[in-house]
Motif scaffolding. Structure first.
Motif, mmCIF file in Angstrom:
data_model
loop_
_atom_site.group_PDB
_atom_site.id
_atom_site.type_symbol
_atom_site.label_atom_id
_atom_site.label_comp_id
_atom_site.label_asym_id
_atom_site.label_seq_id
_atom_site.Cartn_x
_atom_site.Cartn_y
_atom_site.Cartn_z
ATOM 1 N N GLY A 138 26.245 26.421 29.421
ATOM 2 C CA GLY A 138 27.323 26.308 29.620
ATOM 3 C C GLY A 138 27.296 25.664 31.125
ATOM 4 O O GLY A 138 26.429 25.522 31.666
ATOM 5 N N GLU A 139 28.611 24.937 31.566
ATOM 6 C CA GLU A 139 28.857 24.454 33.048
ATOM 7 C C GLU A 139 29.201 25.588 33.958
ATOM 8 O O GLU A 139 29.850 26.380 33.481
ATOM 9 C CB GLU A 139 29.700 23.297 32.642
ATOM 10 C CG GLU A 139 29.247 22.083 32.037
ATOM 11 C CD GLU A 139 28.146 21.358 32.565
ATOM 12 O OE1 GLU A 139 28.062 21.309 33.729
ATOM 13 O OE2 GLU A 139 27.311 20.852 31.578
ATOM 14 N N GLU A 140 28.545 25.402 35.132
ATOM 15 C CA GLU A 140 28.862 26.554 36.023
ATOM 16 C C GLU A 140 30.436 26.469 36.196
ATOM 17 O O GLU A 140 30.886 27.824 36.583
ATOM 18 C CB GLU A 140 28.284 25.993 37.189
ATOM 19 C CG GLU A 140 28.264 27.292 38.440
ATOM 20 C CD GLU A 140 27.628 26.745 39.811
ATOM 21 O OE1 GLU A 140 28.100 27.576 40.795
ATOM 22 O OE2 GLU A 140 26.609 26.326 39.805
ATOM 23 N N PRO A 141 31.390 25.511 36.614
ATOM 24 C CA PRO A 141 32.790 25.849 36.699
ATOM 25 C C PRO A 141 33.266 26.599 35.697
ATOM 26 O O PRO A 141 34.303 27.183 35.957
ATOM 27 C CB PRO A 141 33.380 24.359 36.887
ATOM 28 C CG PRO A 141 32.070 23.566 37.290
ATOM 29 C CD PRO A 141 30.818 24.179 36.601
ATOM 30 N N ALA A 142 33.104 26.240 34.371
ATOM 31 C CA ALA A 142 33.602 26.929 33.242
ATOM 32 C C ALA A 142 33.042 28.341 33.277
ATOM 33 O O ALA A 142 34.075 29.279 32.921
ATOM 34 C CB ALA A 142 33.031 25.994 32.054
ATOM 35 N N ILE A 143 31.924 28.747 33.444
ATOM 36 C CA ILE A 143 31.331 30.074 33.662
ATOM 37 C C ILE A 143 32.185 30.881 34.724
ATOM 38 O O ILE A 143 32.487 31.935 34.652
ATOM 39 C CB ILE A 143 29.834 30.090 33.741
ATOM 40 C CG1 ILE A 143 29.423 29.414 32.393
ATOM 41 C CG2 ILE A 143 29.342 31.498 33.795
ATOM 42 C CD1 ILE A 143 27.733 29.249 32.618
ATOM 43 N N ARG A 144 32.430 30.243 35.820
ATOM 44 C CA ARG A 144 33.096 30.949 36.941
ATOM 45 C C ARG A 144 34.660 31.308 36.559
ATOM 46 O O ARG A 144 35.071 32.254 36.998
ATOM 47 C CB ARG A 144 33.073 30.118 38.297
ATOM 48 C CG ARG A 144 31.458 29.919 38.820
ATOM 49 C CD ARG A 144 31.626 29.421 40.279
ATOM 50 N NE ARG A 144 30.196 29.410 40.966
ATOM 51 C CZ ARG A 144 29.762 30.521 41.400
ATOM 52 N NH1 ARG A 144 30.236 31.540 41.594
ATOM 53 N NH2 ARG A 144 28.493 30.340 41.935
ATOM 54 N N GLU A 145 35.073 30.380 35.955
ATOM 55 C CA GLU A 145 36.480 30.498 35.320
ATOM 56 C C GLU A 145 36.442 31.629 34.501
ATOM 57 O O GLU A 145 37.249 32.555 34.182
ATOM 58 C CB GLU A 145 37.041 29.124 34.814
ATOM 59 C CG GLU A 145 38.339 29.177 34.341
ATOM 60 C CD GLU A 145 38.671 27.673 33.883
ATOM 61 O OE1 GLU A 145 38.736 27.835 32.607
ATOM 62 O OE2 GLU A 145 38.795 26.735 34.449
ATOM 63 N N LEU A 146 35.486 31.557 33.553
ATOM 64 C CA LEU A 146 35.334 33.018 32.641
ATOM 65 C C LEU A 146 35.089 34.132 33.355
ATOM 66 O O LEU A 146 35.814 35.218 32.736
ATOM 67 C CB LEU A 146 34.067 32.591 31.633
ATOM 68 C CG LEU A 146 33.728 33.692 30.486
ATOM 69 C CD1 LEU A 146 34.955 34.021 29.533
ATOM 70 C CD2 LEU A 146 32.548 33.468 30.072
ATOM 71 N N ALA A 147 34.313 34.454 34.302
ATOM 72 C CA ALA A 147 33.987 35.327 35.273
ATOM 73 C C ALA A 147 35.269 35.805 35.801
ATOM 74 O O ALA A 147 35.711 37.261 35.651
ATOM 75 C CB ALA A 147 32.925 35.180 36.200
ATOM 76 N N GLN A 148 36.095 34.914 36.192
ATOM 77 C CA GLN A 148 37.362 35.347 37.170
ATOM 78 C C GLN A 148 38.374 35.879 35.827
ATOM 79 O O GLN A 148 38.984 36.970 36.012
ATOM 80 C CB GLN A 148 37.967 34.187 37.656
ATOM 81 C CG GLN A 148 38.877 34.546 38.693
ATOM 82 C CD GLN A 148 39.293 33.412 39.495
ATOM 83 O OE1 GLN A 148 38.929 32.038 39.135
ATOM 84 N NE2 GLN A 148 40.330 33.505 40.461
ATOM 85 N N GLU A 149 38.409 35.511 34.772
ATOM 86 C CA GLU A 149 39.362 35.810 33.591
ATOM 87 C C GLU A 149 38.932 37.172 33.024
ATOM 88 O O GLU A 149 39.966 37.807 32.856
ATOM 89 C CB GLU A 149 39.274 34.622 32.581
ATOM 90 C CG GLU A 149 40.162 33.362 33.001
ATOM 91 C CD GLU A 149 39.903 32.230 31.717
ATOM 92 O OE1 GLU A 149 39.478 32.828 30.537
ATOM 93 O OE2 GLU A 149 40.220 31.130 32.024
ATOM 94 N N CYS A 150 37.971 37.506 33.185
ATOM 95 C CA CYS A 150 37.172 38.918 32.326
ATOM 96 C C CYS A 150 37.003 39.719 33.491
ATOM 97 O O CYS A 150 36.490 40.761 33.381
ATOM 98 C CB CYS A 150 36.067 38.636 31.766
ATOM 99 S SG CYS A 150 36.346 37.563 30.281
ATOM 100 N N ASP A 151 37.278 39.388 34.896
ATOM 101 C CA ASP A 151 36.986 40.322 36.065
ATOM 102 C C ASP A 151 35.799 40.739 35.952
ATOM 103 O O ASP A 151 35.449 42.033 36.352
ATOM 104 C CB ASP A 151 38.040 41.420 35.950
ATOM 105 C CG ASP A 151 38.316 41.906 37.145
ATOM 106 O OD1 ASP A 151 37.985 41.670 38.340
ATOM 107 O OD2 ASP A 151 38.348 43.525 37.252
ATOM 108 N N VAL A 152 34.678 39.907 36.014
ATOM 109 C CA VAL A 152 33.143 40.270 36.243
ATOM 110 C C VAL A 152 32.691 39.332 37.220
ATOM 111 O O VAL A 152 33.286 38.532 37.535
ATOM 112 C CB VAL A 152 32.349 40.238 34.719
ATOM 113 C CG1 VAL A 152 33.003 41.306 33.899
ATOM 114 C CG2 VAL A 152 32.460 38.824 34.254
ATOM 115 N N ASP A 153 31.418 39.544 37.581
ATOM 116 C CA ASP A 153 30.723 38.886 38.690
ATOM 117 C C ASP A 153 29.568 37.900 38.228
ATOM 118 O O ASP A 153 28.986 38.305 37.136
ATOM 119 C CB ASP A 153 30.271 39.835 39.631
ATOM 120 C CG ASP A 153 31.193 40.493 40.358
ATOM 121 O OD1 ASP A 153 32.363 40.003 40.857
ATOM 122 O OD2 ASP A 153 31.227 41.738 40.336
ATOM 123 N N VAL A 154 29.458 36.626 38.877
ATOM 124 C CA VAL A 154 28.200 35.781 38.511
ATOM 125 C C VAL A 154 27.035 36.354 39.195
ATOM 126 O O VAL A 154 27.048 36.527 40.494
ATOM 127 C CB VAL A 154 28.519 34.376 39.050
ATOM 128 C CG1 VAL A 154 27.426 33.608 38.762
ATOM 129 C CG2 VAL A 154 29.619 33.861 38.328
#
Length: 309
Positions: A138-154
């Motif tokens: 995956g691409e980092e910006p998309a993963i950061r977006e996913l983390a934010q949406e699911c309320d988890v951390d990178v």
């Protein structure tokens, strides 16, 4: 002979780690004896004999990996007198080993710190319901977006296309379910006891800050690149702050390695029970050389190769 020293993080542990080294080199046995006396004879017994379930406990594997990495270094320095260490780094727990290798604190101080760190993290795992998820492709910006949406951390930025999320079980399950929508090829749940490098480790972070505050810490003799800011740290207060922040913060391994390469380093020596870091560096930059040392056989071949250069 210039090289960067790299040290393994949690997950690299293997039953039998260090046993052949202790049998072959008196210096390794002496270091292990010192560790056993300091925190308990369970240490080498668990390293050598397991069971894996016991060795995998956070309070067990962290001091085991620390002692193992520094034992290898002890022999390497004696056998390769031309070795000039230009910098050190380590993945998560390995950052403590890197600091000990650079002279930030002595072996006993570091051992005590990692034993406490592992114990505090184990307690935090027992008090929370956490999980971790490796995302591949995956691409980092998309993963950061996913983390934010699911309320988890990178948690870890390990290599291009390999990022780990950490957080509540519910949040990680949601992230796994949504991963494909974000263009992520694979989402793999990790077999861990809790949510390392996430906000769920806050209680461990607070306790470690107190332990680090009481420990004798000096400026390292060579640059140590910290995970949290992916840059060298040298002032004792800065070292305390970054080692504390790392417990809940992201491990920025890609940027750490890129910084070391940008400084002109072309040879890396990995010390730990597996060759994970070498594999990650191969994904980050194929132009540099990595020698991975995990046992007597790989140590002897490394000594031969380094003395020939």
């Amino acid at each position: 002979m210039k090289a960067v020293l790299l040290f393994s993080g949690q997950g690299a542990q293997k039953v039998g780690m260090g046993k052949d080294l202790a049998e072959a080199f008196p210096a390794v046995q002496a270091l292990f004896d010192q560790a056993n006396t300091a925190i308990g004879h369970w240490l080498t017994q668990t390293m050598f004999e397991g069971p894996m379930e016991e060795l995998t406990k956070t309070s067990r594997c962290q001091p085991a990996l620390y002692a193992h990495g520094l034992a290898i270094l002890e022999v390497l320095k004696a056998q390769v007198p031309s070795l000039e260490v230009t910098a050190t780094a380590g993945l998560s727990l390995g950052e403590f080993t890197a600091h000990a290798a650079a002279g930030t604190f002595d072996f006993a101080t570091g051992l005590n710190l990692v034993f406490q760190r592992g114990s505090f993290m184990e307690e935090a795992c027992e008090q929370t319901r956490g999980a971790m998820l490796a995302l591949l492709g995956g691409e980092e910006p998309a993963i950061r977006e996913l983390a934010q949406e699911c309320d988890v951390d990178v948690a870890n930025l390990n290599a291009p296309g390999q990022i780990v999320l950490s957080g509540s079980v519910e949040g990680i399950e949601a992230a796994a379910a949504k991963a494909k929508d974000k263009g992520i090829k694979r989402a793999i749940p990790l077999p861990v006891a809790g949510a390392y490098h996430s906000r769920l480790m806050k209680s461990a972070q607070d306790k470690l800050a107190i332990a680090l505050g009481a420990a004798e810490i000096k400026s390292p003799g060579v640059p140590v690149v910290c995970n949290y800011e992916a840059r060298p740290v040298s002032a004792p207060e800065e070292i305390r702050a970054t080692l504390t922040a790392q417990v809940t913060g992201s491990v920025r391994w890609v940027e750490s390695v890129q910084h070391l390469i940008a400084q002109g380093n072309t040879l890396f020596i990995e010390m730990g029970p597996d060759a994970t870091l070498g594999g990650l560096i191969g994904k980050i930059d194929k132009s540099v050389k990595v020698i991975s040392i995990k046992d007597v056989a790989t140590l002897e071949s490394a000594i031969t190769a380094l003395n020939a250069e």
